[in-house]
Motif scaffolding. Structure first.
Motif, short mmCIF file in Angstrom:
data_model
loop_
_atom_site.label_atom_id
_atom_site.label_comp_id
_atom_site.label_asym_id
_atom_site.label_seq_id
_atom_site.Cartn_x
_atom_site.Cartn_y
_atom_site.Cartn_z
N VAL A 37 0.84 -1.21 0.00
CA VAL A 37 0.00 0.00 0.00
C VAL A 37 0.87 1.25 0.00
O VAL A 37 0.62 2.21 -0.76
CB VAL A 37 -0.95 0.00 1.22
CG1 VAL A 37 -1.61 1.37 1.38
CG2 VAL A 37 -2.01 -1.07 1.08
N LEU A 38 1.91 1.26 0.82
CA LEU A 38 2.78 2.43 0.88
C LEU A 38 3.56 2.62 -0.42
O LEU A 38 3.79 3.76 -0.86
CB LEU A 38 3.75 2.30 2.07
CG LEU A 38 3.10 2.36 3.46
CD1 LEU A 38 4.15 2.18 4.55
CD2 LEU A 38 2.35 3.67 3.66
N SER A 39 3.96 1.50 -1.02
CA SER A 39 4.67 1.60 -2.30
C SER A 39 3.77 2.18 -3.38
O SER A 39 4.18 3.06 -4.16
CB SER A 39 5.16 0.21 -2.71
OG SER A 39 5.80 0.26 -3.97
N LEU A 40 2.53 1.71 -3.44
CA LEU A 40 1.58 2.23 -4.41
C LEU A 40 1.30 3.71 -4.15
O LEU A 40 1.21 4.52 -5.09
CB LEU A 40 0.27 1.43 -4.35
CG LEU A 40 0.31 0.00 -4.89
CD1 LEU A 40 -0.96 -0.75 -4.51
CD2 LEU A 40 0.49 0.01 -6.42
N THR A 41 1.18 4.07 -2.88
CA THR A 41 0.92 5.46 -2.51
C THR A 41 2.08 6.35 -2.93
O THR A 41 1.88 7.45 -3.47
CB THR A 41 0.68 5.58 -0.99
OG1 THR A 41 -0.42 4.76 -0.61
CG2 THR A 41 0.39 7.02 -0.59
N GLN A 42 3.29 5.88 -2.67
CA GLN A 42 4.48 6.66 -3.02
C GLN A 42 4.60 6.86 -4.52
O GLN A 42 5.12 7.89 -4.99
CB GLN A 42 5.73 5.96 -2.47
CG GLN A 42 6.97 6.84 -2.44
CD GLN A 42 8.05 6.22 -1.59
OE1 GLN A 42 8.13 5.00 -1.43
NE2 GLN A 42 8.90 7.07 -1.01
N ASN A 43 4.10 5.90 -5.29
CA ASN A 43 4.16 5.99 -6.75
C ASN A 43 2.96 6.72 -7.35
O ASN A 43 2.79 6.76 -8.57
CB ASN A 43 4.26 4.59 -7.36
CG ASN A 43 5.57 3.91 -7.03
OD1 ASN A 43 6.59 4.58 -6.86
ND2 ASN A 43 5.56 2.59 -6.91
N GLY A 44 2.12 7.28 -6.48
CA GLY A 44 0.97 8.04 -6.95
C GLY A 44 -0.21 7.20 -7.37
O GLY A 44 -1.17 7.73 -7.96
N GLN A 45 -0.21 5.94 -7.08
CA GLN A 45 -1.32 5.05 -7.45
C GLN A 45 -2.29 4.94 -6.25
O GLN A 45 -2.45 3.89 -5.65
CB GLN A 45 -0.78 3.67 -7.84
CG GLN A 45 0.14 3.71 -9.04
CD GLN A 45 0.81 2.38 -9.31
OE1 GLN A 45 1.76 2.00 -8.62
NE2 GLN A 45 0.31 1.66 -10.31
N SER A 46 -2.92 6.04 -5.94
CA SER A 46 -3.75 6.13 -4.74
C SER A 46 -4.98 5.23 -4.79
O SER A 46 -5.39 4.66 -3.78
CB SER A 46 -4.18 7.57 -4.49
OG SER A 46 -4.84 8.10 -5.63
N GLU A 47 -5.59 5.09 -5.97
CA GLU A 47 -6.79 4.26 -6.06
C GLU A 47 -6.47 2.79 -5.81
O GLU A 47 -7.18 2.10 -5.08
CB GLU A 47 -7.43 4.42 -7.45
CG GLU A 47 -8.06 5.79 -7.67
CD GLU A 47 -8.80 5.86 -9.00
OE1 GLU A 47 -8.96 4.82 -9.66
OE2 GLU A 47 -9.23 6.98 -9.37
N GLN A 48 -5.38 2.31 -6.42
CA GLN A 48 -4.96 0.92 -6.19
C GLN A 48 -4.55 0.72 -4.73
O GLN A 48 -4.82 -0.32 -4.14
CB GLN A 48 -3.79 0.55 -7.11
CG GLN A 48 -4.14 0.55 -8.59
CD GLN A 48 -3.84 1.90 -9.24
OE1 GLN A 48 -4.08 2.95 -8.64
NE2 GLN A 48 -3.34 1.85 -10.47
#
Length: 199
Positions: free
Chosen positions: A130-141
């Motif tokens: 979740v944090l990796s996705l958030t850091q990459n701007g993939q907030s919905e995923q």
């Protein structure tokens, strides 16, 4: 028999009986104090610490979840996102420390402890993704994975920690009752000794 004893012998015998009763009362008192001290030591080393660790772990779960959610919500500020990610990782590490301590001290249900550890691994994996996705701007995923994987695992973790806490509180009540029994028995022993000394 006692009538034939001299006054000095009677005094020696009387003082001997008094000393014997005194020593007996001291032994009863020391035994009661020792049992009470042992009970307090067991109480501190087992249920007290377990309740403290379980509630500390639950607090770490709540803090980690809050930081993750805030990181996903702050899409317009990369600095705040990074700060929240760091805070979530720190809270997650704090949770693992508490779980490691619980593993060392917990003497209850082994199956429950196994579920606790597997749930922690699920939370760690989900948090990192979740944090990796958030850091990459993939907030919905990130939000989807957070709701589908992290939140259910966190709920399970809280339920297990609550059961551990409640079980430890029950054990603490048992220690309290043992202490009350020691107090009562010691008082009865000393009272019986006092009656004997008066007779």
């Amino acid at each position: 028999m006692f009538k034939n004893l001299k006054v000095a012998q009677k005094l020696i015998l009387a003082f001997g009986i008094i000393i014997l009763l005194y020593l007996t009362s001291v032994i009863f008192s020391l035994t009661g104090i020792s049992r009470a001290a042992d009970g307090l030591e067991d109480f501190y080393s087992e249920p007290f610490q377990m309740v403290d660790m379980a509630w500390g772990a639950r607090n770490a779960v709540w803090k980690t979840q809050r930081h993750i959610y805030r990181a996903m919500a702050e899409i317009n500020s990369s600095n705040i996102v990074q700060e929240c990610i760091s805070s979530a990782s720190a809270s997650g590490a704090e949770l693992k420390e508490y779980i490691d301590k619980i593993n060392e001290k917990y003497t209850g249900d082994a199956a429950g402890l196994s579920t606790l550890n597997s749930t922690l691994e699920t939370m760690i994996s989900a948090r990192q993704q979740v944090l990796s996705l958030t850091q990459n701007g993939q907030s919905e995923q990130a939000l989807k994975m957070f709701n589908e994987q992290y939140v259910p695992a966190a709920d399970t973790m809280n339920q297990i920690l609550l059961r551990i806490s409640e079980g430890s509180q029950t054990a603490a009540q048992d220690y309290y009752q043992d202490g009350a029994d020691v107090k009562r028995n010691t008082m009865l022993e000393l009272l019986a000794l006092a009656v004997v000394s008066l007779v």
